[in-house]
Design a protein around this motif. Structure first.
Motif, PDB file in Angstrom:
ATOM      1  N   ASN A   4      43.554  44.581  44.047  1.00  0.00           N
ATOM      2  CA  ASN A   4      44.567  45.365  44.743  1.00  0.00           C
ATOM      3  C   ASN A   4      44.244  46.842  44.651  1.00  0.00           C
ATOM      4  O   ASN A   4      43.563  47.295  43.737  1.00  0.00           O
ATOM      5  N   LYS A 247      49.732  47.162  56.086  1.00  0.00           N
ATOM      6  CA  LYS A 247      48.536  47.640  55.393  1.00  0.00           C
ATOM      7  C   LYS A 247      48.835  47.921  53.925  1.00  0.00           C
ATOM      8  O   LYS A 247      48.061  47.554  53.036  1.00  0.00           O
ATOM      9  N   LEU A 250      49.336  44.658  52.084  1.00  0.00           N
ATOM     10  CA  LEU A 250      48.077  43.939  51.938  1.00  0.00           C
ATOM     11  C   LEU A 250      47.259  44.470  50.769  1.00  0.00           C
ATOM     12  O   LEU A 250      46.617  43.714  50.040  1.00  0.00           O
ATOM     13  N   LEU A 251      47.289  45.796  50.589  1.00  0.00           N
ATOM     14  CA  LEU A 251      46.449  46.408  49.571  1.00  0.00           C
ATOM     15  C   LEU A 251      47.135  46.562  48.228  1.00  0.00           C
ATOM     16  O   LEU A 251      46.532  47.033  47.274  1.00  0.00           O
ATOM     17  N   ASN A 285      42.766  39.875  56.479  1.00  0.00           N
ATOM     18  CA  ASN A 285      41.838  39.633  55.367  1.00  0.00           C
ATOM     19  C   ASN A 285      40.616  40.560  55.427  1.00  0.00           C
ATOM     20  O   ASN A 285      40.158  41.069  54.402  1.00  0.00           O
ATOM     21  N   LYS A 288      41.669  44.100  54.309  1.00  0.00           N
ATOM     22  CA  LYS A 288      41.817  44.206  52.857  1.00  0.00           C
ATOM     23  C   LYS A 288      40.438  44.260  52.182  1.00  0.00           C
ATOM     24  O   LYS A 288      40.200  45.090  51.289  1.00  0.00           O
TER      25      LYS A 288
END
Length: 292
Positions: A4, A247, A250-251, A285, A288
């Motif tokens: 992450n 975004k 996701l991160l 995906n 990321k």
């Protein structure tokens, strides 16, 4: 590999810190390999930040966009935004960090328009380019000098507060010339109402008609407001808002794109993947993987 993007908390080295700190870009550059996370890698802020570049040229990442920076460039970031520096030997300047609690505590001493301009990430550019005639740097240097003075700490908090207020007033004056449309207060207020509704309801609805109805105005009127304030349609603003939230999520979590689709209000994961790819050219995906 990190799974992450790091979430960076406010952590001052100064004892009994009230929630504000100032340091130099050079000092951060010199110790970038000693701290938990490399500041040149994307990370999310858990505090607000102002960066004043005084020398050199480089780039600065704000919410997945690299911005050119040079002498007298000011970058402002709100809590939750994605940040990264791009250091070099010539780069100099100052970084002011302050918590959300500090901001709220002193909110009455700050210019109202500046709060709208600086801390509305979806509304304005994070960049201010100060002119050579601007004296805002003088007050930032005074703040740094006062903050660094460990021998005379009597009444320092009041001095910090006074300089903080002056710096913000100076930034408000600089930003005013780049955001003239803020003077159209009726449209701005309506736009801010729309943005507030979107923040609370974007999972429920991504339809501009929904927000126009909530505001008791027509879809056409909402579009006119958005075009006037941010130069995009209401739907374009909604999509940009949702994509930025996607975004960030996701991160910053272990969440899979399938789970994220449902959490963002998409009925089918495939719809989210198509939506994300349409607006970013990446699948969730691949985005990321690319950033991490």
């Amino acid at each position: 590999m990190e799974k992450n993007i790091p979430h960076i908390e406010f952590d001052s080295s100064k004892p009994d810190n009230s929630g504000i700190e100032i340091l130099t870009i050079k000092s951060l550059f010199d110790r970038k390999n000693e701290i938990a996370h490399n500041p040149e890698k994307a990370h999310q802020l858990a505090f607000n930040m102002i960066v004043f570049y005084t020398a050199g040229q480089s780039k600065h990442l704000v919410d997945f966009v690299w911005h050119e920076v040079k002498q007298n460039t000011i970058i402002h970031l709100s809590k939750g935004q994605i940040n990264a520096f791009q250091f070099n030997e010539e780069l100099q300047g100052y970084i002011i960090l302050f918590t959300e609690d500090y901001l709220k505590k002193h909110i009455n001493t700050l210019p109202k328009n500046e709060l709208i301009r600086l801390f509305n990430a979806h509304l304005f550019s994070p960049i201010i380019q100060a002119s050579q005639k601007s004296n805002v740097l003088n007050y930032i240097e005074l703040f740094y000098e006062e903050y660094s003075n460990i021998e005379e700490d009597y009444n320092q908090e009041n001095t910090y507060r006074a300089l903080y207020s002056i710096i913000f007033s100076k930034l408000e004056r600089l930003k005013e010339y780049q955001t003239i449309h803020l003077k159209k207060s009726d449209k701005l207020n309506r736009f801010l109402e729309f943005k507030s509704l979107l923040e609370k309801n974007y999972i429920k609805s991504k339809n501009a008609d929904f927000y126009a109805n909530k505001l008791n105005i027509t879809y056409k009127h909402l579009n006119t407001i958005c075009k006037d304030i941010v130069s995009v349609t209401a739907k374009q603003f909604i999509d940009a808002f949702v994509i930025l939230e996607a975004k960030r999520l996701l991160l910053n979590s272990e969440i899979k794109s399938t789970e994220l689709a449902y959490s963002l209000g998409f009925e089918e994961p495939t719809n989210f993947v198509k939506y994300f790819k349409k607006h970013t050219k990446f699948t969730p995906n691949s985005f990321k993987k690319d950033y991490i």
